[in-house]
Scaffold this active site. Structure first.
Site, short mmCIF file in Angstrom:
data_model
loop_
_atom_site.label_atom_id
_atom_site.label_comp_id
_atom_site.label_asym_id
_atom_site.label_seq_id
_atom_site.Cartn_x
_atom_site.Cartn_y
_atom_site.Cartn_z
N GLU A 138 4.43 -3.60 12.18
CA GLU A 138 3.39 -2.58 12.01
C GLU A 138 2.24 -3.25 11.29
O GLU A 138 2.41 -3.75 10.18
CB GLU A 138 3.90 -1.40 11.18
N GLU A 175 8.90 2.85 14.52
CA GLU A 175 9.59 3.13 13.27
C GLU A 175 9.69 4.63 13.07
O GLU A 175 8.96 5.41 13.68
CB GLU A 175 8.78 2.57 12.10
N CYS A 229 -3.19 1.90 6.60
CA CYS A 229 -3.40 1.33 7.93
C CYS A 229 -3.88 2.41 8.90
O CYS A 229 -4.43 2.10 9.95
CB CYS A 229 -2.15 0.65 8.44
N ASN A 249 0.80 -1.23 0.00
CA ASN A 249 0.00 0.00 0.00
C ASN A 249 0.84 1.28 0.00
O ASN A 249 0.36 2.32 -0.43
CB ASN A 249 -1.01 -0.01 1.15
N1 LIG Z 1 -0.48 -1.93 8.57
C1 LIG Z 1 -0.25 -1.76 7.30
O1 LIG Z 1 0.46 -0.84 6.95
C2 LIG Z 1 -0.77 -2.69 6.31
C3 LIG Z 1 -1.73 -3.62 6.62
N2 LIG Z 1 -2.17 -4.48 5.68
C4 LIG Z 1 -3.20 -5.45 6.03
O2 LIG Z 1 -2.90 -6.67 5.43
C5 LIG Z 1 -3.99 -7.15 4.66
C6 LIG Z 1 -3.53 -7.93 3.47
O3 LIG Z 1 -2.52 -7.23 2.80
P1 LIG Z 1 -1.15 -7.90 2.40
O4 LIG Z 1 -0.18 -6.97 1.85
O5 LIG Z 1 -1.48 -9.04 1.53
O6 LIG Z 1 -0.59 -8.26 3.85
P2 LIG Z 1 0.24 -9.50 4.25
O7 LIG Z 1 0.44 -9.46 5.70
O8 LIG Z 1 -0.35 -10.71 3.64
O9 LIG Z 1 1.64 -9.22 3.50
C7 LIG Z 1 2.63 -8.32 3.95
C8 LIG Z 1 3.98 -8.82 3.47
O10 LIG Z 1 4.27 -10.08 4.08
C9 LIG Z 1 4.52 -11.07 3.07
N3 LIG Z 1 4.09 -12.37 3.57
C10 LIG Z 1 2.96 -13.06 3.25
N4 LIG Z 1 2.91 -14.22 3.96
C11 LIG Z 1 4.04 -14.26 4.72
C12 LIG Z 1 4.55 -15.17 5.67
N5 LIG Z 1 3.90 -16.29 5.99
N6 LIG Z 1 5.71 -14.88 6.29
C13 LIG Z 1 6.38 -13.74 6.01
N7 LIG Z 1 5.95 -12.84 5.10
C14 LIG Z 1 4.78 -13.07 4.48
C15 LIG Z 1 3.73 -10.55 1.89
O11 LIG Z 1 4.15 -11.16 0.71
P3 LIG Z 1 3.15 -11.27 -0.55
O12 LIG Z 1 2.72 -9.89 -0.88
O13 LIG Z 1 4.03 -11.84 -1.61
O14 LIG Z 1 2.03 -12.15 -0.12
C16 LIG Z 1 4.02 -9.06 1.97
O15 LIG Z 1 5.32 -8.79 1.48
C17 LIG Z 1 -4.74 -5.89 4.32
O16 LIG Z 1 -6.06 -6.14 4.03
C18 LIG Z 1 -4.54 -5.09 5.55
O17 LIG Z 1 -5.46 -5.48 6.53
C19 LIG Z 1 -1.66 -4.46 4.42
C20 LIG Z 1 -0.73 -3.55 4.05
C21 LIG Z 1 -0.22 -2.58 4.98
O1 LIG Z 2 -1.02 7.54 6.76
C1 LIG Z 2 0.17 7.51 6.45
O2 LIG Z 2 0.76 8.53 6.04
C2 LIG Z 2 0.97 6.25 6.59
C3 LIG Z 2 0.10 5.05 6.50
C4 LIG Z 2 0.87 3.79 6.48
O3 LIG Z 2 2.01 3.75 6.83
C5 LIG Z 2 0.23 2.57 6.02
O4 LIG Z 2 -0.95 2.58 5.67
O5 LIG Z 2 0.92 1.54 5.96
#
Ligand SMILES: NC(=O)C1=CN([C@@H]2O[C@H](COP(=O)(O)OP(=O)(O)OC[C@H]3O[C@@H](n4cnc5c(N)ncnc54)[C@H](OP(=O)(O)O)[C@@H]3O)[C@@H](O)[C@H]2O)C=CC1
Ligand SMILES: O=C(O)CCC(=O)C(=O)O
Length: 480
Positions: free
Chosen positions: A249, A461, A283, A152
């Site tokens: 995070e 972070e 997030c 994202n």
């Molecule tokens: N807090 C935040 O900033 C974020 C939260 N999210 C949340 O995560 C949900 C799904 O998004 P997504 O990006 O798919 O999140 P994931 O937690 O599935 O993925 C995050 C990262 O971890 C990798 N990954 C996947 N499975 C494993 C594993 N078993 N061990 C170690 N690494 C792994 C992913 O690889 P790959 O992409 O190749 O699967 C990606 O690089 C969203 O709907 C949201 O709720 C997502 C993005 C940011």
């Molecule tokens: O709101 C922002 O500027 C940061 C959000 C963020 O880090 C995320 O969604 O993973």
């Protein structure tokens, strides 16, 4: 622009191509393949960790000025190319062009901020309880870090993990998210162009297997992860089994409280930004709008009007205000939660229908659901899409209790003209970040970032706080 990039892993400063069975698509037009990618696994991770380990000694011993200059040059290059890289980002992730360019500029500034931090790293001199003894604390590099990043913020998050790690003398292996490898690759290429020695930053492209291999590798000293709560919990467990440092995070279910005394127009603008910009895929997005009785009906009516008016479209079209979801799965999640909210008694006031445009893309209508209950699934589980729900409350105290009543605690906001309530909220909101008369999303890059409860784990972070995770504090005693 319909070009397809051919990506490689980066190991030891070399591009390692292999076959390219993976691909990332343009979510605004899924007929377009943005990049073809190799698919790494444990073998590539092991090679990358070995390269990072070999580079660690010389990099840790390099003058901080050398590290600072490289980060500064990379920041300059990225800033100069923000339009092109931002366009690639928007094409691959789906956020609007303004958001893509803005995020790229933010990543450039993060590199420059940590160029400065490399020179500012410092310890302390302390008096000992024993006469004639002096105590000094030093911060030293830790070793090899594994960085696992989401889609994202496909350039800002890699930047805010890589920059502090290497500024303080560590080396890294990064795994970019499956949907956005080309954007991450643009950053890695620029770092090398700026003079980064081979092996300091390595990238292995692939799926969860790559992440798992990084977490399990015995020579990875620390792991920084951003993503879902579910995957994060497994990362922490794997890291702790072998006592590696870990920082997570994860999600949010961020509340925005609107009190009766709020400036209505301002409250609507803040909610619109927090809930829907970047397609709600932040997030820090405001997904629960907690609105006091006296302003409730006027607020939801005014917000619904703005939500209906948002122009959804191709991320690269300059008139677009909201791009598509990043993947079909994210779009489906948004649809599922709209149904869940309806089934739970919520009333859709804006959006809520399937959306087809003139091209195949993962478009979603921005959706506002009112009359929901605080404990309904729509208000307790993260959607990570352009869906906001409202909860009606009678008082500030009730609003605060609802805001605090979920298992997440990343960002929390309030819109009010009452200094008393604003100050009380800053103290009592159970969140890592509080926002008064500001959107819950959209944070600065030079200050600590992180949450409480199930949103975050480990040291903060970003900003000056990043040194706590990426350095080891040594305490030295000496007598004359
Ligand atoms: N807090 C935040 O900033 C974020 C939260 N999210 C949340 O995560 C949900 C799904 O998004 P997504 O990006 O798919 O999140 P994931 O937690 O599935 O993925 C995050 C990262 O971890 C990798 N990954 C996947 N499975 C494993 C594993 N078993 N061990 C170690 N690494 C792994 C992913 O690889 P790959 O992409 O190749 O699967 C990606 O690089 C969203 O709907 C949201 O709720 C997502 C993005 C940011
Ligand atoms: O709101 C922002 O500027 C940061 C959000 C963020 O880090 C995320 O969604 O993973």
């Amino acid at each position: 622009m319909t070009e397809t990039l051919e990506l490689s892993h980066w190991i030891g400063g070399e591009k390692i191509a292999g076959s390219r069975p993976g691909e990332s698509l343009n979510p605004s037009d899924t007929r377009q393949v943005v990049a073809r990618t190799p698919k790494g696994g444990a073998a590539e991770v092991d090679q990358a960790v070995q390269a990072a380990r070999a580079a660690f000694g010389p990099w840790a011993d390099a003058s901080p000025e050398v590290r600072s200059d490289i980060l500064d040059r990379a920041g300059t290059l990225l800033m100069e190319r923000r339009e092109a890289v931002g366009r690639l980002l928007s094409r691959e992730e789906g956020k609007t062009l303004a958001e893509g360019i803005g995020e790229t500029a933010r990543a450039a500034r993060i590199l420059k901020f940590f160029a400065g931090e490399a020179l500012r790293l410092h310890g302390q001199n302390l008096a000992s309880t024993r006469p004639g003894v002096e105590i000094q604390t030093y911060r030293q590099p830790v070793g090899v870090f594994g960085l696992i990043t989401p889609w994202n913020f496909p350039i800002a998050i890699p930047a805010w993990k890589i920059a502090p790690a290497i500024a303080f003398g560590n080396t890294v292996v990064i795994k970019p998210a499956g949907p956005t490898p080309a954007t991450a690759e643009a950053l890695i290429a620029i770092l090398h162009e700026a003079g980064l020695p081979g092996g300091v930053v390595n990238m292995v492209i692939g799926d969860g297997d790559v992440g798992r291999a990084i977490v399990a590798h015995p020579d990875v000293d620390g792991i920084s992860f951003t993503g879902s709560q579910k995957v994060g919990a497994g990362v922490a467990e794997g890291a702790m089994k072998r006592q590696a440092r870990v920082q997570l995070e994860m999600g949010g279910k961020n509340p925005l409280i609107v009190l009766d005394d709020a400036d209505l127009e301002r409250a609507v603008a803040i909610a619109l930004d927090g809930s829907f910009f970047a397609t709600g895929q932040r997030c820090t997005a405001s997904s629960r709008l907690i609105v006091q009785d006296g302003v409730h009906d006027r607020f939801v009516a005014a917000l619904a009007e703005k939500v209906e008016a948002l122009r959804v479209g191709d991320a690269l079209d300059p008139t677009t205000q909201m791009g598509p979801a990043v993947t079909e799965a994210q779009r489906q999640t948004a649809y599922d939660y709209i149904d869940i909210a309806r089934d739970g008694g919520g009333r859709v006031l804006a959006g809520g229908e399937r959306l087809s445009l003139d091209k195949p893309g993962w478009y979603v209508q921005p959706t506002l659901i009112v009359d929901t209950q605080a404990d309904a699934r729509i208000n307790t589980e993260e959607v990570f899409g352009p869906v906001a729900s409202t909860i009606r409350v009678a008082s500030y105290e009730e609003a605060l209790a609802v805001a605090n009543g979920v298992e997440f605690g990343l960002s929390a906001g309030i819109v009010t003209q009452s200094l008393k309530h604003a100050r009380d909220f800053q103290r009592r909101a159970r969140a890592g970040m509080t926002m008064v008369n500001l959107a819950t999303a959209g944070v600065d890059y030079h200050v600590p970032f992180g949450g409480t409860k199930k949103s975050s784990y480990g040291p903060r972070e970003q900003g000056f706080a990043a040194a706590d995770f990426y350095t080891l504090t040594k305490t030295s005693y000496s007598a004359g």
